[in-house]
Design an enzyme around this catalytic site. Structure first.
Site, PDB file in Angstrom:
ATOM      1  CB  SER A  93      89.618   8.583  82.415  1.00 41.70           C
ATOM      2  OG  SER A  93      88.540   9.401  82.016  1.00 41.70           O
ATOM      3  CG  ASP A 121      88.431  12.687  78.966  1.00 43.11           C
ATOM      4  OD1 ASP A 121      87.992  12.441  77.830  1.00 43.11           O
ATOM      5  OD2 ASP A 121      88.194  11.954  79.956  1.00 43.11           O
TER       6      ASP A 121
END
Length: 563
Positions: free
Chosen positions: A147, A298
């Site tokens: 992530s 992201d």
């Protein structure tokens, strides 16, 4: 160096590991780097309820093809115990270093266990993996990503048949299988059941996504809105612009040239769109061309952050709660003729969503932290119609065929809200202000206290015990109305008397609701050595005074923190 660590190192130097790995271990030994070796070998990298996450490198406590191999063999063993045949697994990955290597290793192991694999042919947003699991009828899915963690990290998330990250009982059962696997038991060498996927799923996802637009005609009418998008070196570089352009936005500036996919994330300190710094290059470009909206995602494109052009020419960064509240309000007030609509949020997410839902007769579900619990509601709720789900950590999803945070659809929906604002001659900032005027000004702050290592873990546990053993009647002079202990699954009044049971799964969380509707939540992080304190207050003061009043209230409540 402890004997157990030495034994683990020897087992790698003399075991079935490649020469490059052994060479790297020897180099660390020759350099006398005892601290790094100890950290790399003192334990096995934990396969938790969400999968793996750790620093990349050699060793049992690192992300590498061998720890990924053990995890994948355990997953394969669990799948093969399900009592059927012709199992299929989809695998996706992001732009992080070694994500492609780890995903291909996982694909080979599953194939070698007789399981058909659909492997993405390039980096893709996490939403495309979730969508593929459902679309292709897979029993499970894997995403290789860490992530928004720093560049040294990578990870491995496991999804189940519904396209969501695994929850009980599958999460615990998979962990049990992984713990049984020895490195020499990992099956490899057969890629015959691996099929590459890409454009077909992309097109199917994209066509499906267009059906979730509320006012597509407004997009076409205001197609020339200036928007800047940055993938922040991540996997959204292709799909987000594709979605915006397919919907009709024509004046889109993308920064995949300035911030192309790159696991070293060279232009940012952290590839996390929650941080304004990560959007700075995009905001600079927006200032140059006069763009009204800046958006960034992201590395795995599950989180989206943004900045809005205001009337004075500055750019206003929004929190995850503000972005989610804007989308929730827009969808609730613009989607018509929806049968039994509902939205879902996590227990640490803003109560502004509840105020909006209640005022518009829309059901709201509160769930534990983690989007998998939002997905669980979508899977179980058969009578209502899912409108939206979000969490304060910049994750949102409008598409019920995706069961995770979806940066692609989030960017598209926020851009549509901007088109709606243009139609009504207001800015997005004005739109947010109109929400506050109706429901009150909600302000939140999150305090994270880091406590590393075994001593840190004990300190965090001791803090949670302290708060459980000392239930307050008031906090900073404001009466406590209820205390929810999600570990004990009970709600108490401020005398400690039980009021009711909690129906959500057990979780190490305490939450206080005060007489002035302030919400304070305490929970240890599930992925980092931190304990988090969430504060949210609601004030009714005028626009020019409310922020100062809210900050002062939170500052007083912070005295509740015991370090």
């Amino acid at each position: 160096m402890e004997q157990e660590v030495k034994a683990r190192i020897d087992s790698w130097l003399n075991g079935p590991y490649d020469e490059e790995t052994k060479k790297e271990i020897k180099a660390l030994l020759d350099a006398g780097n005892e601290k790094e070796l100890t950290d790399a070998f003192y334990r096995d990298l934990e396969f938790g309820t969400g999968g793996l996450r750790g620093i990349m490198g050699v060793g049992t406590n690192r992300m590498n093809k061998y720890t990924v191999g053990v995890a994948t063999q355990g997953l394969a063993n669990y799948i093969l115990k399900q009592g059927g045949s012709d199992y299929k697994v989809a695998i996706g990955y992001d732009s992080r270093n070694n994500s492609d290597v780890f995903s291909k290793a996982a694909a080979e192991i599953l194939s070698s266990n007789g399981i058909k694999v659909y492997l993405y042919d390039d980096i893709h947003p996490i939403s495309l993996l979730s969508y593929a699991v459902r679309s292709l009828g897979c029993i499970a899915g894997i995403v290789v990503t860490a992530s928004h963690n720093p560049k040294e990290y990578n990870g491995y998330k496991v999804y189940w048949t519904d396209g969501a990250q695994v929850i009980p009982p599958h999460d615990k059962n998979i962990i049990d299988e992984v713990l049984k696997v020895k490195p020499e038991e990992v099956k490899m060498g057969d890629n015959s059941r691996v099929t590459f996927i890409g454009k077909d799923i992309e097109d199917k996802y994209m066509n499906d996504l267009m059906n979730y637009l509320v006012n597509p005609d407004l997009i076409k009418k205001h197609s020339n809105i200036k928007i800047v998008y940055t993938p922040i070196h991540g996997s959204g570089y292709k799909m987000v612009p594709m979605a915006l352009r397919k919907a009709g936005f024509t004046n889109l500036t993308t920064l995949e040239g300035a911030q192309p996919p790159d696991g070293n994330f060279p232009t940012v300190e952290s590839p996390n769109p929650e941080n304004p710094e990560a959007l700075q290059i995009a905001v600079n470009k927006a200032k140059e061309i006069g763009a009204e909206l800046v958006m960034g995602t992201d590395p795995d494109c599950d989180r989206m952050g943004c900045a809005l052009l205001t009337k004075d020419g500055s750019y206003m960064y929004l929190t995850g709660n503000q972005i989610g509240s804007i989308m929730a309000y827009y969808l609730i007030t613009n989607k018509k003729n929806i049968k039994n609509p509902y939205i879902v949020k996590t227990i640490v997410t803003t109560e502004l969503a509840r105020a909006i839902a209640d005022a518009n007769n829309v059901k709201l579900y509160d769930v534990l932290t983690g989007f998998k619990w939002i997905a669980d509601v979508i899977e179980r709720e058969k009578e209502g119609t899912y409108l939206f789900g979000f969490e304060e950590s910049f994750g949102y999803c409008i598409n019920s065929n995706v069961r995770d945070k979806d940066g692609v659809s989030s960017c598209l929906m926020l851009a549509e809200v901007l088109a709606y604002c243009k139609e009504n001659n207001i800015t997005l900032a004005d739109y947010l202000e109109s929400i506050y005027e109706k429901y009150g000004y909600f302000y939140e702050e999150t305090i994270s206290i880091t406590k590393k290592g075994a001593d840190g873990a004990k300190a965090i546990a001791d803090l949670m015990t302290y708060y459980r053993d000392n239930l307050p009647k008031e906090i900073s002079g404001v009466q406590v109305e209820t205390i929810s202990d999600y570990e004990k699954k009970e709600v108490y009044d401020n005398t400690g008397k039980k009021i009711k049971d909690i129906t959500l799964p057990k979780s190490n969380v305490l939450q206080y609701i005060l007489a002035d509707k302030t919400k304070i939540t305490i929970r240890p992080s599930g992925t980092e050595p931190k304990i988090k304190f969430y504060f949210e207050v609601c004030v009714k003061e005028s626009k020019d005074k409310r922020l100062a009043v809210a900050k002062e209230k939170v500052a007083n409540f912070k005295k509740f923190i015991k370090e």
